[in-house]
Write a protein that holds these residues in place. Structure first.
Motif, PDB file in Angstrom:
ATOM      1  N   PHE A 107       3.693 -11.111  -3.706  1.00 31.47           N
ATOM      2  CA  PHE A 107       3.032  -9.968  -4.322  1.00 31.47           C
ATOM      3  C   PHE A 107       3.736  -8.688  -3.891  1.00 31.47           C
ATOM      4  O   PHE A 107       4.242  -8.589  -2.781  1.00 31.47           O
ATOM      5  CB  PHE A 107       1.558  -9.893  -3.901  1.00 31.47           C
ATOM      6  N   GLN A 158       3.010  -4.546  -3.504  1.00 28.92           N
ATOM      7  CA  GLN A 158       1.949  -3.546  -3.454  1.00 28.92           C
ATOM      8  C   GLN A 158       2.543  -2.177  -3.164  1.00 28.92           C
ATOM      9  O   GLN A 158       3.243  -2.001  -2.162  1.00 28.92           O
ATOM     10  CB  GLN A 158       0.900  -3.881  -2.399  1.00 28.92           C
ATOM     11  N   GLN A 160      -2.356   1.247  -4.760  1.00 28.33           N
ATOM     12  CA  GLN A 160      -2.493   0.310  -5.875  1.00 28.33           C
ATOM     13  C   GLN A 160      -2.904  -1.074  -5.381  1.00 28.33           C
ATOM     14  O   GLN A 160      -2.693  -1.427  -4.222  1.00 28.33           O
ATOM     15  CB  GLN A 160      -1.180   0.184  -6.641  1.00 28.33           C
ATOM     16  N   ALA A 161      -3.456  -1.858  -6.303  1.00 28.35           N
ATOM     17  CA  ALA A 161      -3.729  -3.261  -6.007  1.00 28.35           C
ATOM     18  C   ALA A 161      -2.420  -4.040  -5.974  1.00 28.35           C
ATOM     19  O   ALA A 161      -1.430  -3.638  -6.601  1.00 28.35           O
ATOM     20  CB  ALA A 161      -4.655  -3.840  -7.074  1.00 28.35           C
ATOM     21  N   PRO A 162      -2.391  -5.144  -5.257  1.00 31.14           N
ATOM     22  CA  PRO A 162      -1.210  -6.000  -5.300  1.00 31.14           C
ATOM     23  C   PRO A 162      -0.928  -6.493  -6.714  1.00 31.14           C
ATOM     24  O   PRO A 162      -1.853  -6.692  -7.498  1.00 31.14           O
ATOM     25  CB  PRO A 162      -1.586  -7.167  -4.377  1.00 31.14           C
ATOM     26  N   ALA A 208       1.068  -9.572  -8.751  1.00 35.16           N
ATOM     27  CA  ALA A 208       1.671 -10.892  -8.562  1.00 35.16           C
ATOM     28  C   ALA A 208       3.087 -10.923  -9.126  1.00 35.16           C
ATOM     29  O   ALA A 208       3.340 -10.421 -10.229  1.00 35.16           O
ATOM     30  CB  ALA A 208       0.814 -11.958  -9.247  1.00 35.16           C
ATOM     31  N   TYR A 251       3.969  -9.012   0.075  1.00 33.00           N
ATOM     32  CA  TYR A 251       3.176 -10.004   0.799  1.00 33.00           C
ATOM     33  C   TYR A 251       3.442 -11.397   0.245  1.00 33.00           C
ATOM     34  O   TYR A 251       3.525 -11.578  -0.975  1.00 33.00           O
ATOM     35  CB  TYR A 251       1.683  -9.711   0.663  1.00 33.00           C
ATOM     36  N   LEU A 299       1.901 -15.451   0.271  1.00 30.86           N
ATOM     37  CA  LEU A 299       0.640 -16.176   0.394  1.00 30.86           C
ATOM     38  C   LEU A 299       0.983 -17.654   0.410  1.00 30.86           C
ATOM     39  O   LEU A 299       1.747 -18.128  -0.438  1.00 30.86           O
ATOM     40  CB  LEU A 299      -0.270 -15.871  -0.797  1.00 30.86           C
ATOM     41  N   PHE A 339      -2.450 -15.143   3.927  1.00 28.77           N
ATOM     42  CA  PHE A 339      -1.443 -14.127   3.622  1.00 28.77           C
ATOM     43  C   PHE A 339      -0.552 -13.871   4.833  1.00 28.77           C
ATOM     44  O   PHE A 339      -1.004 -13.940   5.986  1.00 28.77           O
ATOM     45  CB  PHE A 339      -2.119 -12.803   3.246  1.00 28.77           C
TER      46      PHE A 339
END
Lengths: 116, 109
Positions: B38, B40, B44-46, B48, B89, B91, B100
């Motif tokens: 991801f 980010q 902001q939101a992550p 994908a 990030y 996962l 994560f």
């Protein structure tokens, strides 16, 4: 285009219960994993848990005793409940849809502050 | 509990290539951990980028690619653009749960 939107109180008192809802627009809530993730200010992401097909759940072991995730298919929503909150639970909370081992769509996030 | 480790920070020049890695405390990362990546950006939101080791979402730019490298999951950016400066990030799927990594701050300089 799938859209997710988190909603709920932005301020919760210590020892009380945090409750958030994620509303899913466009498409069925069936046959996906619906996740909650959080991010404390200035820190990294932490997976909280998921619900699948209205029944099956899995939670982060570190939060398991305080977390419940549920779904309301009639409203296309799923929810997070976190009990006995402390300042350490202050974070931006995200909901996300997962399909085929990919966490593909995320909501914009909502900040929850734990403070008296 | 499982710990997933990423480089805290990396720096790359515009147009260059950089590889970010993602390691598990339980041992070698395999395809069975279904690595996701991801991006980010601040506030902001992550977003994908990669799932199941190397699969791209429809919106993932071609310069991003995922792989397994030396027992770790890897994200390679080729032909880095200034807008790629962000936190990244990984996962991993562990025993039914998800974990994560701590994130890599990528600077484009």
């Amino acid at each position: 285009q799938v859209q997710l939107q988190e909603s709920g109180p932005g301020l919760v008192k210590p020892s009380e219960t945090l409750s958030l809802t994620c509303t899913v627009s466009s498409g069925s809530i069936n046959n996906y994993y619906w996740n909650w993730i959080r991010q404390p200010p200035g820190k990294g992401l932490e997976w909280i848990g998921y619900i699948y097909n209205s029944g099956s759940t899995n939670y982060n072991p570190s939060l398991k005793s305080r977390v419940t995730i549920s779904v309301d298919m009639s409203k296309n929503q799923f929810s997070l409940t976190l009990t006995s909150v402390t300042a350490a639970d202050t974070a931006v909370y995200y909901c996300a849809r997962e399909r085929s081992a990919g966490m593909e769509y995320w909501g914009p996030g909502t900040l929850v502050t734990v403070s008296s | 509990q499982t710990v997933v480790t990423q480089e805290p920070s990396l720096t790359v020049s515009p147009g260059g290539t950089v590889t970010l890695t993602c390691a598990s405390s339980t041992g070698a990362v395999t395809s069975g951990y279904y690595p996701n990546w991801f991006q980010q950006k601040p506030g902001q939101a992550p977003r994908a980028l990669i799932y199941s080791t190397s699969s791209k979402h429809s919106w993932t730019p071609a310069r991003f690619s995922g792989s397994l490298l030396g027992g770790k999951a890897a994200l390679t950016l080729s032909g880095v653009q200034p807008e790629d400066e962000a936190e990244y990030y990984c996962l991993l799927y562990h025993g039914g749960g998800r974990v994560f990594g701590g994130g890599t701050k990528l600077t484009v300089l």
